[in-house]
Design a protein around this motif. Structure first.
Motif, PDB file in Angstrom:
ATOM      1  N   ILE A 127       1.131  -1.043   0.211  1.00  0.00           N
ATOM      2  CA  ILE A 127       0.008  -0.102   0.052  1.00  0.00           C
ATOM      3  C   ILE A 127       0.958   1.244   0.152  1.00  0.00           C
ATOM      4  O   ILE A 127       2.169   0.802   0.571  1.00  0.00           O
ATOM      5  CB  ILE A 127      -1.207  -0.017   0.863  1.00  0.00           C
ATOM      6  CG1 ILE A 127      -2.147  -1.370   1.038  1.00  0.00           C
ATOM      7  CG2 ILE A 127      -1.605   1.019   1.336  1.00  0.00           C
ATOM      8  CD1 ILE A 127      -2.597  -1.199   2.216  1.00  0.00           C
ATOM      9  N   CYS A 128       0.719   1.880  -0.766  1.00  0.00           N
ATOM     10  CA  CYS A 128       1.560   3.452  -1.107  1.00  0.00           C
ATOM     11  C   CYS A 128       0.511   4.272  -1.152  1.00  0.00           C
ATOM     12  O   CYS A 128      -0.269   4.213  -1.120  1.00  0.00           O
ATOM     13  CB  CYS A 128       2.230   3.687  -2.185  1.00  0.00           C
ATOM     14  SG  CYS A 128       2.071   3.623  -3.754  1.00  0.00           S
ATOM     15  N   LYS A 129       0.927   5.741  -0.583  1.00  0.00           N
ATOM     16  CA  LYS A 129       0.629   6.778  -1.034  1.00  0.00           C
ATOM     17  C   LYS A 129       0.142   7.837  -2.772  1.00  0.00           C
ATOM     18  O   LYS A 129       1.866   6.957  -2.540  1.00  0.00           O
ATOM     19  CB  LYS A 129       1.114   8.014   0.212  1.00  0.00           C
ATOM     20  CG  LYS A 129       0.569   7.458   1.677  1.00  0.00           C
ATOM     21  CD  LYS A 129       0.840   8.772   2.510  1.00  0.00           C
ATOM     22  CE  LYS A 129       0.747   8.196   3.447  1.00  0.00           C
ATOM     23  NZ  LYS A 129       1.059   9.356   5.086  1.00  0.00           N
ATOM     24  N   SER A 130      -0.828   8.204  -2.761  1.00  0.00           N
ATOM     25  CA  SER A 130      -0.575   8.323  -3.348  1.00  0.00           C
ATOM     26  C   SER A 130       0.360   9.686  -4.512  1.00  0.00           C
ATOM     27  O   SER A 130       0.755  10.440  -3.126  1.00  0.00           O
ATOM     28  CB  SER A 130      -2.437   9.538  -4.088  1.00  0.00           C
ATOM     29  OG  SER A 130      -2.250   9.971  -5.479  1.00  0.00           O
ATOM     30  N   SER A 162      -4.003   0.925  -9.006  1.00  0.00           N
ATOM     31  CA  SER A 162      -4.158   0.132  -8.144  1.00  0.00           C
ATOM     32  C   SER A 162      -4.419  -1.100  -8.978  1.00  0.00           C
ATOM     33  O   SER A 162      -5.438  -1.358  -9.949  1.00  0.00           O
ATOM     34  CB  SER A 162      -4.906   0.282  -7.250  1.00  0.00           C
ATOM     35  OG  SER A 162      -4.734   1.971  -5.943  1.00  0.00           O
ATOM     36  N   VAL A 168      -3.580   2.045  -3.764  1.00  0.00           N
ATOM     37  CA  VAL A 168      -2.534   3.165  -4.135  1.00  0.00           C
ATOM     38  C   VAL A 168      -3.489   4.348  -3.541  1.00  0.00           C
ATOM     39  O   VAL A 168      -4.902   4.574  -3.632  1.00  0.00           O
ATOM     40  CB  VAL A 168      -1.928   3.635  -5.381  1.00  0.00           C
ATOM     41  CG1 VAL A 168      -1.620   5.681  -5.405  1.00  0.00           C
ATOM     42  CG2 VAL A 168      -1.195   3.479  -5.953  1.00  0.00           C
ATOM     43  N   VAL A 169      -3.264   4.926  -2.224  1.00  0.00           N
ATOM     44  CA  VAL A 169      -4.325   5.537  -1.334  1.00  0.00           C
ATOM     45  C   VAL A 169      -3.787   6.754  -1.506  1.00  0.00           C
ATOM     46  O   VAL A 169      -3.090   7.415  -1.849  1.00  0.00           O
ATOM     47  CB  VAL A 169      -4.414   4.882   0.062  1.00  0.00           C
ATOM     48  CG1 VAL A 169      -5.074   3.413   0.345  1.00  0.00           C
ATOM     49  CG2 VAL A 169      -3.189   5.752   0.465  1.00  0.00           C
ATOM     50  N   HIS A 182      -0.137   6.463  -8.734  1.00  0.00           N
ATOM     51  CA  HIS A 182      -1.667   7.883  -8.736  1.00  0.00           C
ATOM     52  C   HIS A 182      -3.054   6.071  -7.877  1.00  0.00           C
ATOM     53  O   HIS A 182      -2.585   4.944  -8.586  1.00  0.00           O
ATOM     54  CB  HIS A 182      -2.480   8.018  -9.184  1.00  0.00           C
ATOM     55  CG  HIS A 182      -1.744   9.497  -9.664  1.00  0.00           C
ATOM     56  ND1 HIS A 182      -2.169  10.616  -8.932  1.00  0.00           N
ATOM     57  CD2 HIS A 182      -0.503   9.535 -10.795  1.00  0.00           C
ATOM     58  CE1 HIS A 182      -1.114  11.598  -9.437  1.00  0.00           C
ATOM     59  NE2 HIS A 182      -0.346  10.575 -10.425  1.00  0.00           N
ATOM     60  N   THR A 187       4.058   9.161  -4.676  1.00  0.00           N
ATOM     61  CA  THR A 187       5.258   8.340  -3.937  1.00  0.00           C
ATOM     62  C   THR A 187       5.709   7.346  -5.037  1.00  0.00           C
ATOM     63  O   THR A 187       4.467   7.060  -5.586  1.00  0.00           O
ATOM     64  CB  THR A 187       4.880   7.616  -2.801  1.00  0.00           C
ATOM     65  OG1 THR A 187       4.107   6.967  -2.225  1.00  0.00           O
ATOM     66  CG2 THR A 187       4.717   8.492  -1.504  1.00  0.00           C
TER      67      THR A 187
END
Lengths: 113, 116
Positions: free
Chosen positions: A12-15, A89, A112-113, A85, A17
């Motif tokens: 899981i990664c942040k938008s 996902s 991607v969150v 983005h 990154t």
């Protein structure tokens, strides 16, 4: 038998990154590896062919600057999703061939969150 | 470029019965491989059966067999004595030889459900 290992299985990664997915052939050398993307209940779509020691070959419509592929050794190919983005996902899976057999990694779920 | 078509998005069968999944393909190559892969909910890709185009004899693997019609470019999969564990998504795939070795073109997939 030959094994292809993929890591991580879930990420899981942040938008905005970047995230890297590794594909390793554990007991054979793979000069070529393949990266596929799969949406839920859909087919596997080839994204690119990873070539050891040279540039990857991308399929039409795949952004090479977003999906960076590096194949620096005969046993490792990496896929880096840059500036991720939410629409990136998906399930990503790699494969390599040896002899007359194709081996798949376990796949990686990217959210991607 | 080659294409692979699976015209059955979903199929269902009763346990112990037989089911056939359809696949057609298009290619200008004369020498190639065809595959059926099973993908359970875990998403692991499991090879079910492989057919080499130059071999006229249909491949079989235990309960799984294919009907390979090269002239018609058809490659169907028959599952006999269906089991609950056969429930999965099934993909037909094409691989050329030579420079495209290792690269698979997949059909759209067929979701197979085996009912008890």
């Amino acid at each position: 038998g030959a094994v292809v290992s993929q890591h991580p299985s879930r990420v899981i990664c942040k938008s905005g990154t970047s995230v890297k997915i590794e594909c390793r052939s554990l007991d054979f050398q793979a000069t070529t590896m393949f990266w596929y993307r799969q949406f839920p209940k859909k087919s596997l779509m080839l994204m690119a062919t990873s070539n050891e020691g040279s540039k990857a070959t991308y399929e039409q419509g795949v952004e090479k600057d977003k999906f960076l592929i590096n194949h620096a050794s005969l046993t490792l190919s990496t896929l880096t999703v840059t500036s991720a983005h939410p629409e990136d996902s998906s399930f990503y899976i790699c494969s390599a061939a040896t002899g007359n057999t194709i081996y798949f990694g376990e796949g990686s779920w990217l959210t991607v969150v | 470029a080659q294409t692979v078509t699976q015209s059955q998005p979903e199929m269902s069968v009763q346990e112990a019965e037989t089911v056939t999944l359809s696949c057609t393909y298009d290619t200008s190559e004369s020498n190639y491989y065809l595959f059926w892969y099973k993908q359970p909910p875990s998403r692991q890709m499991i090879l079910v059966i492989r057919q080499e185009a130059y071999k006229q004899q249909n491949a079989t693997e235990n309960r799984f067999s294919v009907n390979f019609q090269k002239a018609a470019k058809s490659f169907s999969l028959k599952i006999s004595d269906s089991q609950l564990g056969d429930t999965a998504m099934y993909f037909c795939a094409f691989m050329g030889r030579g420079t495209s070795y290792g690269k698979l073109t997949f059909g759209q997939g067929t979701i197979l459900t085996v009912h008890p």
